[in-house]
Enzyme design. Structure first.
Site, short mmCIF file in Angstrom:
data_model
loop_
_atom_site.label_atom_id
_atom_site.label_comp_id
_atom_site.label_asym_id
_atom_site.label_seq_id
_atom_site.Cartn_x
_atom_site.Cartn_y
_atom_site.Cartn_z
N SER A 49 -6.95 5.13 -7.57
CA SER A 49 -5.55 5.48 -7.77
C SER A 49 -5.38 6.99 -7.62
CB SER A 49 -5.10 5.05 -9.18
OG SER A 49 -5.79 5.86 -10.14
N ASP A 84 -5.51 3.26 -3.90
CA ASP A 84 -4.72 2.24 -4.60
C ASP A 84 -3.34 2.82 -4.92
OD1 ASP A 84 -4.16 -0.13 -5.91
OD2 ASP A 84 -5.06 0.52 -7.81
N ASP A 106 2.28 2.54 -1.03
CA ASP A 106 3.19 1.81 -1.90
C ASP A 106 4.55 2.51 -1.90
OD1 ASP A 106 4.65 0.52 -3.76
OD2 ASP A 106 3.26 0.84 -5.44
N HIS A 207 -2.21 -8.08 -6.92
CA HIS A 207 -2.43 -6.98 -7.87
C HIS A 207 -2.39 -7.54 -9.29
CE1 HIS A 207 -2.14 -3.15 -5.49
NE2 HIS A 207 -1.92 -4.08 -4.57
N GLY A 208 -2.83 -6.72 -10.24
CA GLY A 208 -2.74 -7.14 -11.64
C GLY A 208 -3.64 -8.32 -11.97
P1 13P Z 1 -5.01 -4.63 -13.59
O1 13P Z 1 -5.21 -3.29 -14.26
O2 13P Z 1 -3.97 -5.44 -14.26
O3 13P Z 1 -6.27 -5.36 -13.38
O4 13P Z 1 -4.39 -4.32 -12.13
C1 13P Z 1 -5.13 -3.59 -11.22
C2 13P Z 1 -4.36 -3.36 -9.98
O5 13P Z 1 -3.55 -4.16 -9.55
C3 13P Z 1 -4.63 -2.11 -9.26
O6 13P Z 1 -3.83 -1.97 -8.14
#
Ligand code: 13P
Length: 281
Positions: A49, A84, A106, A207-208
């Site tokens: 990130s 990211d 993004d 993601h997530g």
């Molecule tokens: P989490 O932190 O929920 O695992 O998500 C990570 C993510 O999507 C990074 O782009």
């Protein structure tokens, strides 16, 4: 081998499995991820990130660290070094110039036209240099968003418009997943996921990944997800292990021992993730 994600994700799309995108925070995490994925003989995407890049000193520092570790540890699996949630063209260019092999632009906070314009410029710069590009349609929210939605889900129409006008290599359509822990059950729109997958030739990204129950991860993969991003999960297992170690070893002050006390937790969790995703080389 430091590579872009094209081959590993196209293989995953064809083979109906997912490649883990694991966020890195420092040298130790990077080392643990590389060692474990190499031991399991699976490809991996190292997600960085903007905040993590800044924390580690910058994109050149990250590239140097990853390349050095791969050489010294004899890492032979395909590794993709990926930005990211790059928030601007400038961020992506900086990372590409430093040697990143992949970027996510993004621009999902903008209207679709502006998202397309920015993404297209990044694709032009990246593709000239053999770098892969992921983009986002709709908006993936944070922890609170699966109960009080400020997140917006993607539509097939918007995904097609973005893809056809930019030439991106993978797409993250926001379909109900959020970053961080979920408050309650994640509510993923599998129907739209499947439709988008049937209509787009490129791999889809979820993601997530933290906190999505195993059956929903498997369902997402069966609906065409080829890359799953995990960050909070590894942070959580690492910090739990380190906290326990510190409580039990109050006299220890060597940072290598303190940070390293989370190594096994990270590596064990990676093995579970890779098994769940069905990742292959
Ligand atoms: P989490 O932190 O929920 O695992 O998500 C990570 C993510 O999507 C990074 O782009």
């Amino acid at each position: 081998m430091l590579v872009n994600f094209n081959e590993m994700l196209m293989n995953a799309k064809k083979g109906k499995y997912a490649v883990p995108h694991l966020n890195i925070n420092n040298l130790e995490w990077t080392k643990y991820i590389l060692e474990k994925c190499n031991e399991l003989n699976v490809p991996v995407i190292l997600g960085v990130s903007e905040g993590a890049a800044k924390y580690m000193g910058g994109y050149n520092a990250v590239t140097g660290m990853v390349k050095g570790l791969m050489k010294d540890l004899n890492i032979t699996i395909p590794v993709c070094l990926h930005v990211d949630h790059g928030s601007s063209k400038e961020t992506c260019i900086k990372a590409i110039d430093a040697g990143f092999t992949s970027v996510m632009i993004d621009a999902s906070r903008h209207e679709l036209d502006e998202n397309i314009k920015i993404t297209k410029e990044v694709v032009a710069y990246a593709h000239e240099r053999g770098v892969s590009v992921e983009a986002e349609v709709g908006h993936i929210g944070g922890t609170e968003d699966n109960i009080t939605s400020s997140a917006t889900n993607a539509t097939l129409e918007d995904c097609l418009t973005l893809y056809n006008n930019t030439g991106i290599d993978s797409l993250a359509p926001a379909l109900g997943s959020v970053h961080g822990f979920y408050k309650g059950e994640p509510n993923l729109d599998f129907e739209t996921m499947e439709i988008i997958n049937e209509n787009l030739p490129i791999p889809l990204v979820l993601h997530g990944g933290t906190g999505i129950p195993d059956d929903k991860i498997k369902k997402a993969i069966s609906c065409g997800i080829s890359k799953i991003n995990i960050n909070t999960d590894l942070q959580s297992v690492w910090s739990k292990a380190v906290r326990k170690f510190l409580e039990e070893n109050k006299e220890v002050y060597d940072p290598r021992k303190i940070i390293g006390s989370g190594e096994k937790a990270i590596k064990d969790r990676i093995e579970e993730i890779v098994t769940l995703f069905g990742t292959k080389r």
